[in-house]
Design an enzyme around this catalytic site. Structure first.
Site, PDB file in Angstrom:
ATOM      1  N   ASP A   1       0.814  -1.230   0.000  1.00  0.00           N
ATOM      2  CA  ASP A   1       0.000   0.000   0.000  1.00  0.00           C
ATOM      3  C   ASP A   1       0.844   1.275   0.000  1.00  0.00           C
ATOM      4  O   ASP A   1       0.441   2.300   0.553  1.00  0.00           O
ATOM      5  CB  ASP A   1      -0.964   0.016   1.206  1.00  0.00           C
TER       6      ASP A   1
ATOM      7  N   LYS B   1       1.908   1.920  -5.179  1.00  0.00           N
ATOM      8  CA  LYS B   1       2.470   1.300  -6.396  1.00  0.00           C
ATOM      9  C   LYS B   1       1.569   1.528  -7.599  1.00  0.00           C
ATOM     10  O   LYS B   1       2.037   1.738  -8.706  1.00  0.00           O
ATOM     11  CB  LYS B   1       2.653  -0.221  -6.178  1.00  0.00           C
TER      12      LYS B   1
ATOM     13  N   GLY C   1      -4.506  -4.409  -3.714  1.00  0.00           N
ATOM     14  CA  GLY C   1      -5.517  -3.371  -3.934  1.00  0.00           C
ATOM     15  C   GLY C   1      -4.759  -2.130  -4.341  1.00  0.00           C
ATOM     16  O   GLY C   1      -4.085  -1.519  -3.524  1.00  0.00           O
ATOM     17  N   HIS C   2      -4.785  -1.818  -5.627  1.00  0.00           N
ATOM     18  CA  HIS C   2      -4.029  -0.678  -6.145  1.00  0.00           C
ATOM     19  C   HIS C   2      -5.008   0.406  -6.588  1.00  0.00           C
ATOM     20  O   HIS C   2      -5.836   0.175  -7.460  1.00  0.00           O
ATOM     21  CB  HIS C   2      -3.152  -1.109  -7.328  1.00  0.00           C
TER      22      HIS C   2
ATOM     23  N   GLN D   1       1.888  -6.242  -3.106  1.00  0.00           N
ATOM     24  CA  GLN D   1       2.375  -6.340  -1.720  1.00  0.00           C
ATOM     25  C   GLN D   1       3.676  -5.536  -1.535  1.00  0.00           C
ATOM     26  O   GLN D   1       3.820  -4.502  -2.144  1.00  0.00           O
ATOM     27  CB  GLN D   1       2.558  -7.809  -1.296  1.00  0.00           C
TER      28      GLN D   1
END
Ligand code: GDP
Ligand code: IMO
Ligand code: MG
Length: 427
Positions: free
Chosen positions: A13, A16, A40-41, A223
């Site tokens: 988080d 990225k 989750g991007h 990650q």
């Protein structure tokens, strides 16, 4: 043959998605090499906000070919719903390529993830519950299902049978759950086969040919370094290699091809799920970072644990990834503190330690040694160059750079594409 790896330097988080999207306009391929829809991007384009879980962030750049590499684990139902969600918003996803060797997250892998966590009780990892760990376990145990297996019904049937043979014993006898029917799983998986077929390709060949033809390839990590199965805070990690070497195995490119490794680094630290976190805050400051930084998980909606910047971790990320650059994100969130503590070393059982200890016991005992840096109160979200930043913000960035061991080549001052200060070009 510019091949860049972009990865998380902390516990995920870091931003990225935004960084990848920013480069997306100038690269030919964006390749995910590990992880799955545990990621989750968030990408903000103009007034549009996208949350991507499995798809590479390059999918939002029209000139770019997004690739799901062999090292990724693919939940077909998530894949299809993410694609249709983007299509409904007018995003063309037809260029997507998926490795036939990528492993499939089956419904029983999701079940096993959830029941195992429940069984662990207070020792739980705090996984995202997406079946990631059990799918990688099946891969290593050689009972995994790969994307290519969807196109040979009898092989698929045999493989699902082999996988469920043992799992059903465990589910029924150990976890007191109902057995999962082979035919039902096979039928569900076959239902995805034709919908996915147009995307399936020999991605290793395509990526290597692209590099031979001087195309720009960006490998996008999910990650982060401290969640790496080998180099992270085991066992409180994910089940893949987000570190730079993972790009080679997870996409099928040799290490000699990689020209640059960019670590995405938040100006403070966050973590989701269980595990040690030396600079974690339990006070007002932690609450404030969470509130101003919007630190709530994109995948599970859980509040992120927040703490001050940890230079020991940043130095470690530089080392294990061979970082050539950092992209510092969320500097704007730190606006308004009179003084900002930065962890420069740990104190472990009375000793000062500069490098991340390999021993889990030592790491659990690590207490941060802080240096106080002067803060700033000016709004920095409109800053376009380094010199636009207030002197104290400049000094904060310079201090982090010196402590972390690689140049900071870009600084995020807001979630949008254009809310970025570029110092050195990445291409
Ligand atoms: P990822 O998993 O590394 O892609 O990061 P996430 O998307 O889970 O979390 C990062 C969050 O910070 C997202 O909501 C981004 O929109 C946001 N973000 C990224 N860079 C910046 C920045 O420089 N400033 C601010 N304020 N927000 C940012
Ligand atoms: P992005 O790509 C932050 C964490 C989970 C849990 C541990 C193992 O958005 O940075 P898993 O479901 O992978 O087996 O969970 O890893 N985790 C993440 N934390 N960002 C992520 O992804 C994460 N993906 C997994 O919270 O602690
Ligand atoms: Mg995220």
């Amino acid at each position: 043959m510019p091949a860049l790896v972009l990865l998380g330097a902390q516990w995920g988080d870091e931003g990225k998605g935004k960084a990848t999207d920013l480069l997306g306009g100038s690269v030919d391929y964006v390749v995910r090499y590990q992880g799955g829809n545990n990621a989750g991007h968030t990408v903000v384009v103009g007034d549009q906000k996208y949350a991507l879980h499995l798809l590479p962030s390059g999918i939002l750049s029209p000139g770019c070919t997004p690739v799901i590499g062999n090292g990724v684990v693919v939940d077909p139902s998530v894949l299809l719903s993410e694609l249709s969600g983007l299509n409904e918003r007018g995003v063309d996803t037809s260029k997507l390529l998926i490795s036939g060797n990528a492993h499939i997250i089956t419904p029983y892998n999701v079940t096993v993830d959830k029941v195992t966590e429940r069984f662990l009780g207070k020792r739980k990892i705090g996984t995202t519950g997406r079946g990631i760990g059990p799918t990688y376990a099946d891969k290593i145990n050689r009972v995994g299902i790969r994307v290519q297996d969807l196109y040979d019904e009898s092989i698929l049937q045999q493989k699902v049978e082999a996988a469920l043979d043992v799992k059903n014993q465990i589910l029924t006898k150990l976890y007191n759950r109902r057995a999962i029917a082979v035919d039902q799983v096979v039928e569900e998986l076959l239902g995805y086969a034709e919908k996915i077929r147009p995307y399936v390709a020999d991605t290793v060949l395509i990526i290597n040919q692209a590099l031979e033809n001087d195309k720009v390839v960006l490998f996008e990590g999910g990650q982060g370094t401290l969640l790496d199965i080998d180099h992270g805070t085991y066992p409180f990690v994910t089940s893949s290699n987000p570190t730079a070497g993972g790009a080679c195995t997870g996409a099928g490119v040799g290490p000699t091809k990689i020209s640059r490794v960019i670590g995405i680094l938040k100006a403070y630290t966050t973590r989701v799920g269980s595990g040690p976190f030396p600079t974690e805050l339990f006070d007002e400051d932690g609450e404030k970072l969470r509130r101003i930084g919007g630190e709530r998980g994109v995948t599970t909606g859980r509040d992120r644990r927040c703490g001050w910047f940890d230079a020991v971790i940043a130095r470690y990320a530089t080392r294990v990834n061979g970082l050539t650059d950092f992209f510092l994100t969320k500097l704007d969130v730190l606006t308004g503190w009179e003084q900002i503590p930065v962890c420069v070393a740990y104190e472990i059982d009375g000793r000062r330690v500069e490098d991340l200890p390999y021993s889990q016991t030592d790491f659990h005992h690590a207490k941060p040694v802080y240096e106080m840096l002067p803060g700033w109160s000016e709004d920095i979200s409109k800053a376009k160059t380094f010199s636009d930043l207030p002197k104290n913000a400049q000094a904060y960035v310079k201090a982090l750079e010196e402590l972390s061991g690689a140049p900071i080549s870009a600084i995020g001052v807001g979630p949008g594409r254009d809310e970025t200060i570029e110092i050195n070009s990445f291409l």
